[in-house]
Write a protein that holds these residues in place. Structure first.
Motif, PDB file in Angstrom:
ATOM      1  N   HIS A  30     -38.512  11.127  16.730  1.00 51.30           N
ATOM      2  CA  HIS A  30     -39.099  11.480  15.442  1.00 51.30           C
ATOM      3  C   HIS A  30     -38.484  12.769  14.891  1.00 51.30           C
ATOM      4  CE1 HIS A  30     -42.752   9.173  17.187  1.00 51.30           C
ATOM      5  NE2 HIS A  30     -41.896   8.352  16.612  1.00 51.30           N
ATOM      6  N   ALA A  31     -38.207  13.728  15.787  1.00 50.88           N
ATOM      7  CA  ALA A  31     -37.528  14.952  15.342  1.00 50.88           C
ATOM      8  C   ALA A  31     -36.156  14.609  14.760  1.00 50.88           C
ATOM      9  CB  ALA A  31     -37.382  15.923  16.509  1.00 50.88           C
ATOM     10  N   TYR A  32     -35.452  13.707  15.425  1.00 48.85           N
ATOM     11  CA  TYR A  32     -34.148  13.265  14.937  1.00 48.85           C
ATOM     12  C   TYR A  32     -34.267  12.624  13.561  1.00 48.85           C
ATOM     13  CZ  TYR A  32     -29.939  10.387  14.550  1.00 48.85           C
ATOM     14  OH  TYR A  32     -28.786   9.782  14.104  1.00 48.85           O
ATOM     15  N   ALA A  33     -35.255  11.754  13.416  1.00 50.32           N
ATOM     16  CA  ALA A  33     -35.429  11.054  12.138  1.00 50.32           C
ATOM     17  C   ALA A  33     -35.763  12.030  11.014  1.00 50.32           C
ATOM     18  CB  ALA A  33     -36.530  10.001  12.268  1.00 50.32           C
ATOM     19  N   LEU A  34     -36.623  13.014  11.295  1.00 47.99           N
ATOM     20  CA  LEU A  34     -36.995  13.983  10.268  1.00 47.99           C
ATOM     21  C   LEU A  34     -35.791  14.785   9.790  1.00 47.99           C
ATOM     22  CD1 LEU A  34     -40.350  15.360  11.736  1.00 47.99           C
ATOM     23  CD2 LEU A  34     -40.090  14.008   9.657  1.00 47.99           C
ATOM     24  N   VAL A  35     -34.998  15.275  10.745  1.00 45.85           N
ATOM     25  CA  VAL A  35     -33.830  16.075  10.373  1.00 45.85           C
ATOM     26  C   VAL A  35     -32.783  15.207   9.664  1.00 45.85           C
ATOM     27  CG1 VAL A  35     -31.947  17.499  11.247  1.00 45.85           C
ATOM     28  CG2 VAL A  35     -34.231  17.704  12.249  1.00 45.85           C
ATOM     29  N   LYS A  36     -32.576  14.013  10.185  1.00 43.86           N
ATOM     30  CA  LYS A  36     -31.589  13.118   9.574  1.00 43.86           C
ATOM     31  C   LYS A  36     -31.972  12.788   8.137  1.00 43.86           C
ATOM     32  CE  LYS A  36     -29.101   8.776  10.224  1.00 43.86           C
ATOM     33  NZ  LYS A  36     -28.949   7.549  11.043  1.00 43.86           N
ATOM     34  N   ASP A  37     -33.258  12.572   7.883  1.00 39.62           N
ATOM     35  CA  ASP A  37     -33.704  12.266   6.526  1.00 39.62           C
ATOM     36  C   ASP A  37     -33.369  13.400   5.560  1.00 39.62           C
ATOM     37  OD1 ASP A  37     -34.622   9.850   7.319  1.00 39.62           O
ATOM     38  OD2 ASP A  37     -36.761  10.315   7.166  1.00 39.62           O
ATOM     39  N   GLU A  38     -33.590  14.641   6.015  1.00 42.91           N
ATOM     40  CA  GLU A  38     -33.281  15.776   5.144  1.00 42.91           C
ATOM     41  C   GLU A  38     -31.789  15.850   4.864  1.00 42.91           C
ATOM     42  OE1 GLU A  38     -35.193  19.144   4.769  1.00 42.91           O
ATOM     43  OE2 GLU A  38     -37.143  18.456   5.499  1.00 42.91           O
ATOM     44  N   LEU A  39     -30.973  15.570   5.876  1.00 43.47           N
ATOM     45  CA  LEU A  39     -29.527  15.671   5.714  1.00 43.47           C
ATOM     46  C   LEU A  39     -28.949  14.574   4.836  1.00 43.47           C
ATOM     47  CD1 LEU A  39     -28.488  16.678   9.349  1.00 43.47           C
ATOM     48  CD2 LEU A  39     -28.586  18.139   7.320  1.00 43.47           C
ATOM     49  N   MET A  40     -29.751  13.539   4.565  1.00 45.20           N
ATOM     50  CA  MET A  40     -29.289  12.483   3.661  1.00 45.20           C
ATOM     51  C   MET A  40     -28.998  13.032   2.269  1.00 45.20           C
ATOM     52  SD  MET A  40     -31.851   9.372   4.757  1.00 45.20           S
ATOM     53  CE  MET A  40     -31.451   8.385   3.325  1.00 45.20           C
ATOM     54  N   LEU A  41     -29.590  14.183   1.943  1.00 46.48           N
ATOM     55  CA  LEU A  41     -29.404  14.769   0.616  1.00 46.48           C
ATOM     56  C   LEU A  41     -28.085  15.529   0.491  1.00 46.48           C
ATOM     57  CD1 LEU A  41     -33.045  16.015   0.000  1.00 46.48           C
ATOM     58  CD2 LEU A  41     -31.924  14.019  -0.989  1.00 46.48           C
ATOM     59  N   ASP A  42     -27.423  15.793   1.625  1.00 43.06           N
ATOM     60  CA  ASP A  42     -26.096  16.402   1.569  1.00 43.06           C
ATOM     61  C   ASP A  42     -25.104  15.441   0.924  1.00 43.06           C
ATOM     62  OD1 ASP A  42     -26.620  18.860   2.635  1.00 43.06           O
ATOM     63  OD2 ASP A  42     -25.970  18.370   4.672  1.00 43.06           O
ATOM     64  N   GLY A  43     -24.014  16.003   0.415  1.00 44.73           N
ATOM     65  CA  GLY A  43     -22.953  15.157  -0.105  1.00 44.73           C
ATOM     66  C   GLY A  43     -22.233  14.434   1.027  1.00 44.73           C
ATOM     67  N   ASN A  44     -21.537  13.366   0.684  1.00 44.46           N
ATOM     68  CA  ASN A  44     -20.728  12.618   1.641  1.00 44.46           C
ATOM     69  C   ASN A  44     -19.438  13.404   1.885  1.00 44.46           C
ATOM     70  OD1 ASN A  44     -18.909  10.830   2.883  1.00 44.46           O
ATOM     71  ND2 ASN A  44     -19.822   9.044   1.906  1.00 44.46           N
ATOM     72  N   SER A  45     -19.226  13.865   3.122  1.00 43.42           N
ATOM     73  CA  SER A  45     -18.074  14.727   3.399  1.00 43.42           C
ATOM     74  C   SER A  45     -16.749  14.044   3.098  1.00 43.42           C
ATOM     75  CB  SER A  45     -18.108  15.202   4.856  1.00 43.42           C
ATOM     76  OG  SER A  45     -18.002  14.111   5.743  1.00 43.42           O
ATOM     77  N   ARG A  46     -16.678  12.739   3.235  1.00 45.54           N
ATOM     78  CA  ARG A  46     -15.427  12.024   2.942  1.00 45.54           C
ATOM     79  C   ARG A  46     -15.093  12.064   1.457  1.00 45.54           C
ATOM     80  NH1 ARG A  46     -14.021   7.866   6.399  1.00 45.54           N
ATOM     81  NH2 ARG A  46     -12.297   7.450   4.957  1.00 45.54           N
ATOM     82  N   LEU A  47     -16.118  12.245   0.614  1.00 45.84           N
ATOM     83  CA  LEU A  47     -15.884  12.322  -0.830  1.00 45.84           C
ATOM     84  C   LEU A  47     -15.816  13.760  -1.324  1.00 45.84           C
ATOM     85  CD1 LEU A  47     -18.252   9.479  -2.122  1.00 45.84           C
ATOM     86  CD2 LEU A  47     -15.854   9.336  -1.455  1.00 45.84           C
ATOM     87  N   ASN A  48     -15.818  14.701  -0.375  1.00 41.38           N
ATOM     88  CA  ASN A  48     -15.743  16.107  -0.746  1.00 41.38           C
ATOM     89  C   ASN A  48     -14.291  16.491  -0.972  1.00 41.38           C
ATOM     90  OD1 ASN A  48     -15.940  18.833  -1.090  1.00 41.38           O
ATOM     91  ND2 ASN A  48     -16.922  19.261   0.866  1.00 41.38           N
ATOM     92  N   LEU A  49     -13.877  16.501  -2.233  1.00 42.42           N
ATOM     93  CA  LEU A  49     -12.509  16.845  -2.594  1.00 42.42           C
ATOM     94  C   LEU A  49     -12.392  18.317  -2.959  1.00 42.42           C
ATOM     95  CD1 LEU A  49     -11.641  13.688  -4.726  1.00 42.42           C
ATOM     96  CD2 LEU A  49     -11.462  14.035  -2.262  1.00 42.42           C
ATOM     97  N   ALA A  50     -13.454  19.085  -2.688  1.00 44.07           N
ATOM     98  CA  ALA A  50     -13.447  20.518  -2.950  1.00 44.07           C
ATOM     99  C   ALA A  50     -12.895  21.288  -1.760  1.00 44.07           C
ATOM    100  CB  ALA A  50     -14.865  21.010  -3.263  1.00 44.07           C
ATOM    101  N   THR A  51     -13.160  20.808  -0.565  1.00 40.92           N
ATOM    102  CA  THR A  51     -12.859  21.580   0.638  1.00 40.92           C
ATOM    103  C   THR A  51     -11.504  21.221   1.233  1.00 40.92           C
ATOM    104  OG1 THR A  51     -13.662  22.163   2.844  1.00 40.92           O
ATOM    105  CG2 THR A  51     -14.032  19.904   2.119  1.00 40.92           C
ATOM    106  N   PHE A  52     -10.887  22.215   1.873  1.00 41.71           N
ATOM    107  CA  PHE A  52      -9.678  21.983   2.655  1.00 41.71           C
ATOM    108  C   PHE A  52     -10.017  21.484   4.061  1.00 41.71           C
ATOM    109  CE2 PHE A  52      -8.279  25.027  -0.501  1.00 41.71           C
ATOM    110  CZ  PHE A  52      -6.955  24.699  -0.762  1.00 41.71           C
TER     111      PHE A  52
END
Length: 466
Positions: free
Chosen positions: A46-68
């Motif tokens: 359940h701790a894993y699910a709670l944290v994972k749910d929050e991280l769903m709001l992050d951008g998709n790193s593969r589509l992050n064309l801002a970072t090197f």
């Protein structure tokens, strides 16, 4: 990043201070506080699910064309990193083979950067190229201070020659270590330091000149060889010994493979140190960087600590202490897995994709690249100045975000701050197919602005150093 969390004190806003679970489980019937330690424990699933749910709001790193920063690695590399998360690379007595792999990486990079004597290979791993830059900057200051003491001169006014387009870590170095930053301005259409301006800024208190191999804003390689030749003449005329440091955070893993004849490294007399990022085009997940010196003479002995700790004496030069050894393991994996041929193939593919995007953007007759020829897989582009449109780059950035693409919009540095630009960084995880999808979305956005200009508003932003 500094965080200041402000909890809501209103009773009616209690729900803002808690995570409200929705899972059908007895141990999740009560809210879980966000900003204080819960009184009891919950099931790890359940701790894993709670944290994972929050991280769903992050951008998709593969589509992050801002970072090197690297956002994709092979499964085998990921597994090696998982296997070695628990190894503290500073414990060289307990983990001698991790230390051996670090040493091999230093020798590989020294060879890649053409040190005059391989037996004099000198360097260390860091948490990233910013820490490596700090360490190299300290060595420059210490060496300058020793030269001034030998001449019986004051050592209280050191300065460092840097570009106005330099990465922020160099400004931090100057502030933290009390060095005057002497900024050499760039200008519209000329986004690197002019050689004459570099020499003009130098004096006997100059600890070094920082040349950038892959600038943050445009990805250009500054003319390191020209700086070297100018310093050779200047030093011989003045009796100074002003060295060059190359900030190769981005280009240090590109130039050796795509432009091997380009002289920017230890083939040049006055290049004394290089910092490079393993977690950029070194193709390793964050965070690992490398500081490499021309030879042991360029790293003052009194900067190196010899610590009797955890079973044996060890030399160390770092701003931190404990950190995982898995990034070093992953770097070594890439070196033996890919070799020169593999790195060349991957980076050329990135360049091909970048050039495709550059050409496609220019074909819209709306955008233009700031530089005519790309030095690395990075495209900085703006809306053409000779056309009139009802939108700006910040609106374009926001609309791309709606499709998941993270493309930063920002203003250029001093002297060319009127330029508002977008920047796209191509990494290994960005395939040509994805590039076609990006351009389809870009053309769709341009069509949308043409059809409904009044419905779309602009929000200006600034570039984040990545």
């Amino acid at each position: 990043m500094l965080h200041q969390v402000k909890k809501s004190k209103k009773k009616t806003d209690d729900r803002k201070n808690f995570i409200m679970p929705v899972y059908g489980s007895r141990d999740l019937e009560e809210p879980i506080p966000k900003y204080s330690m819960p009184e009891g424990s919950i099931d790890p699933r359940h701790a894993y699910a709670l944290v994972k749910d929050e991280l769903m709001l992050d951008g998709n790193s593969r589509l992050n064309l801002a970072t090197f920063v690297t956002t994709w690695m092979e499964d085998e590399a990921r597994q090696l990193m998982t296997d070695t998360f628990d190894k503290n690379m500073i414990d060289k007595d307990e983990y001698p083979q991790t230390a051996e792999l670090e040493d091999r990486c230093v020798h590989i990079l020294s060879d890649l950067y053409n040190v005059p004597d391989e037996s004099e290979a000198c360097g260390c791993s860091t948490t990233g190229s910013s820490e490596a830059a700090m360490l190299c900057g300290m060595a420059l200051k210490w060496k300058w201070r020793d030269r001034m003491k030998d001449k019986g001169k004051a050592t209280d006014k050191p300065n460092l020659i840097i570009s106005t387009s330099v990465q922020v870590c160099w400004e931090k170095f100057c502030r933290y270590w009390e060095v005057e930053p002497r900024f050499v301005p760039v200008s519209d259409g000329h986004y690197s330091m002019k050689t004459a301006d570099v020499i003009k800024a130098c004096d006997e208190n100059t600890i070094g000149v920082v040349a950038i191999l892959g600038t943050t804003h445009t990805g250009e390689f500054e003319p390191v060889e020209k700086y070297n030749d100018a310093l050779e003449k200047f030093n011989s005329e003045t009796g100074y010994e002003i060295p060059l440091h190359v900030d190769a955070a981005s280009g240090g893993f590109i130039a050796p493979f795509l432009t091997p004849k380009l002289k920017w490294d230890f083939r040049l007399k006055w290049v004394k140190s290089i910092n490079v990022s393993g977690h950029k085009y070194g193709l390793v997940y964050p965070g690992v960087g490398w500081a490499i010196w021309r030879n042991t003479e360029e790293l003052p002995e009194d900067l190196v600590f010899r610590v009797n700790y955890l079973g044996g004496e060890m030399p160390t030069f770092a701003l931190n202490f404990s950190r995982p050894g898995n990034q070093i393991v992953a770097q070594y994996y890439n070196f033996i897995r890919l070799g020169r041929e593999g790195y060349t193939r991957i980076l050329q593919s990135c360049m091909d994709t970048a050039n495709f995007i550059k050409e496609s953007l220019e074909e819209t007759n709306v955008f233009q690249s700031l530089i005519p020829k790309l030095h690395m897989p990075l495209i900085t582009f703006r809306i053409k100045k000779d056309i009139k449109v009802d939108f700006d780059v910040f609106q374009i950035s926001e609309m791309l975000r709606h499709r998941g693409w993270l493309v930063p919009a920002y203003t250029m540095p001093e002297n060319c701050e009127d330029d508002e630009v977008l920047r796209i960084v191509i990494k290994e995880g960005m395939s040509m197919d994805m590039a076609h999808l990006l351009m389809k979305d870009m053309k769709r956005i341009l069509q949308k602005f043409e059809e409904e200009p009044d419905k779309l508003k602009s929000t200006k932003g600034t570039l984040k150093q990545c």
